[in-house]
Design a protein around this motif. Structure first.
Motif, short mmCIF file in Angstrom:
data_model
loop_
_atom_site.label_atom_id
_atom_site.label_comp_id
_atom_site.label_asym_id
_atom_site.label_seq_id
_atom_site.Cartn_x
_atom_site.Cartn_y
_atom_site.Cartn_z
N LEU A 15 0.83 -1.21 0.00
CA LEU A 15 0.00 0.00 0.00
C LEU A 15 0.86 1.25 0.00
O LEU A 15 0.48 2.27 -0.60
CB LEU A 15 -0.96 -0.01 1.19
CG LEU A 15 -2.05 -1.09 1.15
CD1 LEU A 15 -2.91 -1.01 2.40
CD2 LEU A 15 -2.90 -1.00 -0.11
N ALA A 16 2.02 1.19 0.62
CA ALA A 16 2.94 2.32 0.58
C ALA A 16 3.37 2.60 -0.86
O ALA A 16 3.54 3.76 -1.26
CB ALA A 16 4.16 2.05 1.46
N GLU A 17 3.50 1.54 -1.66
CA GLU A 17 3.82 1.71 -3.08
C GLU A 17 2.69 2.43 -3.81
O GLU A 17 2.94 3.21 -4.73
CB GLU A 17 4.09 0.35 -3.73
CG GLU A 17 5.36 -0.33 -3.24
CD GLU A 17 5.52 -1.69 -3.88
OE1 GLU A 17 5.44 -1.79 -5.12
OE2 GLU A 17 5.73 -2.67 -3.12
N GLY A 23 0.17 9.95 -5.29
CA GLY A 23 0.56 11.34 -5.04
C GLY A 23 0.98 12.06 -6.30
O GLY A 23 0.39 13.09 -6.67
N PRO A 24 1.98 11.54 -7.02
CA PRO A 24 2.38 12.20 -8.27
C PRO A 24 1.26 12.23 -9.32
O PRO A 24 1.13 13.20 -10.06
CB PRO A 24 3.56 11.34 -8.76
CG PRO A 24 4.11 10.72 -7.54
CD PRO A 24 2.92 10.48 -6.64
N LYS A 28 -0.04 15.65 -10.92
CA LYS A 28 0.05 15.82 -12.38
C LYS A 28 -1.32 16.22 -12.95
O LYS A 28 -1.42 17.14 -13.76
CB LYS A 28 0.55 14.55 -13.04
CG LYS A 28 0.86 14.71 -14.53
CD LYS A 28 1.51 13.47 -15.10
CE LYS A 28 2.87 13.21 -14.57
NZ LYS A 28 3.93 14.11 -14.97
N VAL A 29 -2.37 15.55 -12.49
CA VAL A 29 -3.72 15.89 -12.96
C VAL A 29 -4.05 17.32 -12.55
O VAL A 29 -4.59 18.08 -13.36
CB VAL A 29 -4.76 14.89 -12.41
CG1 VAL A 29 -6.18 15.40 -12.62
CG2 VAL A 29 -4.58 13.52 -13.05
N GLN A 30 -3.74 17.68 -11.33
CA GLN A 30 -4.03 19.03 -10.86
C GLN A 30 -3.29 20.07 -11.71
O GLN A 30 -3.86 21.09 -12.09
CB GLN A 30 -3.66 19.17 -9.39
CG GLN A 30 -4.14 20.48 -8.80
CD GLN A 30 -4.02 20.50 -7.30
OE1 GLN A 30 -3.33 19.68 -6.70
NE2 GLN A 30 -4.67 21.46 -6.68
#
Length: 160
Positions: A15-17, A23-24, A28-30
């Motif tokens: 899940l950490a992966e 996050g990125p 990127k979408v934002q």
């Protein structure tokens, strides 16, 4: 890969992966949405308000803030911007005299529909032969992660 549930420690590592990708991806979408704001004619925040109202119907600002996990003040600013643009209207709330409902206008429906159509065109470029089952599994995992974090936040727990 296996269909067996992972033990807690192995699950945590996997899940950490997911966070390392989500996050990125979100940022990127934002950036793309913000870059294309002149084309779309709305900010990321206004888009979120219009999309939510389009999907869920009339809501109060506090309701929108809770479901989007944003501050009420930020959502109110986005509602004000959408109202100035003519995309929402503020109407009486029969359930609460002081907390008005926000309703998307026909112009707001047209605006958010155009943005969603453009986004879907961009998303249709995603390749990788992704299956319905894989998308369903992704949504299930992300929802479970979100729910676990909400419980942690409710209880005031901090990360280990």
């Amino acid at each position: 890969m296996t269909d067996e549930p992972l033990p807690p420690d192995a699950l945590a590592e996997r899940l950490a992966e997911v966070y390392l990708v989500v996050g990125p991806l979100y940022r990127k979408v934002q950036r793309i949405v913000e870059r294309d704001q002149p084309i779309m004619g709305m900010s990321v925040g206004v888009r979120a308000v219009l999309y939510q109202l389009r999907r869920e119907g009339d809501m109060t600002v506090p309701q929108m803030a809770r479901t989007q996990d944003l501050s009420r003040q930020f959502v109110q600013r986005m509602v004000n911007d959408a109202h100035t643009a003519g995309w929402v209207e503020i109407v009486e709330n029969p359930a609460h005299r002081r907390s008005h409902l926000v309703r998307v206008t026909p112009a707001g429906v047209s605006a958010i529909d155009a943005v969603i159509e453009r986004e879907l065109r961009l998303l249709s470029r995603v390749g990788g032969d992704i299956t319905e089952a894989e998308v369903g599994a992704t949504l299930r995992v992300l929802t479970e992660m979100l729910n676990a974090l909400a419980v942690t936040e409710q209880h005031g727990e901090s990360a280990p």
